[in-house]
Design an enzyme around this catalytic site. Structure first.
Site, PDB file in Angstrom:
ATOM      1  N   ALA A 195      -9.673   5.603   3.318  1.00  0.00           N
ATOM      2  CA  ALA A 195      -9.591   6.799   4.170  1.00  0.00           C
ATOM      3  C   ALA A 195     -10.879   7.617   4.176  1.00  0.00           C
ATOM      4  O   ALA A 195     -11.513   7.803   3.144  1.00  0.00           O
ATOM      5  CB  ALA A 195      -8.438   7.708   3.770  1.00  0.00           C
ATOM      6  N   GLY A 196     -11.225   8.074   5.352  1.00  0.00           N
ATOM      7  CA  GLY A 196     -12.327   9.011   5.513  1.00  0.00           C
ATOM      8  C   GLY A 196     -13.635   8.405   5.969  1.00  0.00           C
ATOM      9  O   GLY A 196     -14.528   9.118   6.416  1.00  0.00           O
ATOM     10  N   LYS A 225       0.876  -1.171   0.000  1.00  0.00           N
ATOM     11  CA  LYS A 225       0.000   0.000   0.000  1.00  0.00           C
ATOM     12  C   LYS A 225       0.911   1.217   0.000  1.00  0.00           C
ATOM     13  O   LYS A 225       1.569   1.524   0.994  1.00  0.00           O
ATOM     14  CB  LYS A 225      -0.921   0.024   1.230  1.00  0.00           C
ATOM     15  CG  LYS A 225      -1.723   1.318   1.305  1.00  0.00           C
ATOM     16  CD  LYS A 225      -2.592   1.442   2.536  1.00  0.00           C
ATOM     17  CE  LYS A 225      -3.102   2.879   2.646  1.00  0.00           C
ATOM     18  NZ  LYS A 225      -3.949   3.091   3.824  1.00  0.00           N
ATOM     19  N   GLY A 271      -8.563   9.367   8.960  1.00  0.00           N
ATOM     20  CA  GLY A 271      -8.955   9.528  10.358  1.00  0.00           C
ATOM     21  C   GLY A 271      -9.999  10.599  10.601  1.00  0.00           C
ATOM     22  O   GLY A 271     -10.398  10.827  11.741  1.00  0.00           O
TER      23      GLY A 271
END
Lengths: 66, 247
Positions: free
Chosen positions: B175-176, B88, B149
């Site tokens: 993410a998010g 990643k 986050g």
């Protein structure tokens, strides 16, 4: 000779291979990677690579992270 | 295929304890979890043995890297440590947003693809950058719904849909995500999987939230395949007028 291992300097006498150093630091082998002076040392070469005065060694392993 | 069948990749960052993380991994029913690479004295013991015991595959990340050079080196260390080509790829631009630096990201991706890695880049929701990454040989693209986050969900769903249309590789919403409806939306938009860390590990009950996310991903995937009705400005009765009584 003076080694910098994960940012900490250490004075040692005699020769020391990567394999010897790793065994002193961590019991596990799987999940561990080593770089000397910014270059990755493959696990298969740990026994053959002797550390030299001034070497900077990074010994890394798995940590929690996204 | 490196993506979990159930479409949920679990990020291991943010958990209070290894025990809580283990419960979340089990409840998520995932087969792929991210790990970071850190100095042995700071990493703490036990993570890898636990993941090995659960039989999940490891997706190492390059979290914390700001340059392509650092990210490439970290990826090479990860391959050596975990004996996997999967990476990643994260190259962040600043610590306030943790958003990707597209220029450095593409540069690192090209180097790692040439070096034989299966590169999964954490990217922004820019469809053009996503296409450039796919063209560079990345095995998937992983756009951020919103900053890491933040729990803000998918701030630009249209861009995520555009990315799904623009690339031939799998799209992973990374993410998010804040809660299960965000995960369902990602799948409804056509993503192949979601990667969730904080929304699970920092919730009050990580195992329960992991289960919620698993169900949400399944629901969103089913809804996408079923084909949603078009949005209409006005109502459209579902009950016929024919045969209505006269009073």
């Amino acid at each position: 000779m003076k080694l910098t291992i994960n940012g900490q300097t250490q004075d040692r006498s005699g020769t020391c291979s990567v394999a010897t150093l790793v065994a002193e630091i961590i019991a596990a082998q799987r999940g561990v990677a080593v770089a000397v002076n910014g270059t990755v040392v493959p696990r298969s070469a740990w026994g053959q690579v002797d550390l030299a005065d001034g070497d900077r060694i990074e010994v890394l392993t798995a940590a929690q992270g996204g | 295929m490196f993506l979990p069948e159930n479409g949920l990749i679990l990020g291991t960052g943010g958990a209070n304890s290894l025990a809580a993380l283990e419960e979340a991994v089990v409840a998520s029913e995932t087969t792929l979890v991210t790990v970071a690479l850190r100095r042995v004295d700071a990493a703490g013991p036990g993570l890898l043995p636990m993941l090995d015991r659960l039989g999940v595959r490891v997706l190492p990340n390059t979290a914390g890297c700001y340059t392509s050079g650092d990210a490439v080196k970290t990826a090479q260390m990860a391959r050596e440590a975990f004996e996997t080509e999967l990476i990643k790829l994260e190259v962040i631009g600043d610590e306030r947003t943790l958003l990707p630096d597209g220029v450095e990201l593409l540069k690192a991706a090209e180097i790692l693809v040439a070096d034989g890695f299966t590169v999964l880049p954490y990217t922004s929701d820019d469809p053009i950058l996503a296409r450039r990454l796919a063209d560079a040989g990345c095995a998937a693209v992983m756009p951020a719904g919103s900053p890491i986050g933040s729990g803000l969900g998918i701030s630009n769903p249209h861009h995520i849909e555009l990315i799904v249309q623009s690339v031939d590789v799998p799209v992973v919403l990374d993410a998010g995500i804040g809660t299960s409806s965000d995960a369902a939306l990602a799948m409804e938009l056509g993503c192949d999987a979601v990667l969730i860390a904080s929304a699970i590990t920092r919730s009050d009950d990580p195992a329960a939230m992991a289960a919620a996310m698993r169900h949400a991903v399944t629901a969103g995937r089913l809804a996408r395949a079923a084909g949603r009705i078009p949005r209409r400005f006005h109502a459209l009765a579902s009950t016929q007028d024919d045969g209505i009584a006269e009073w």
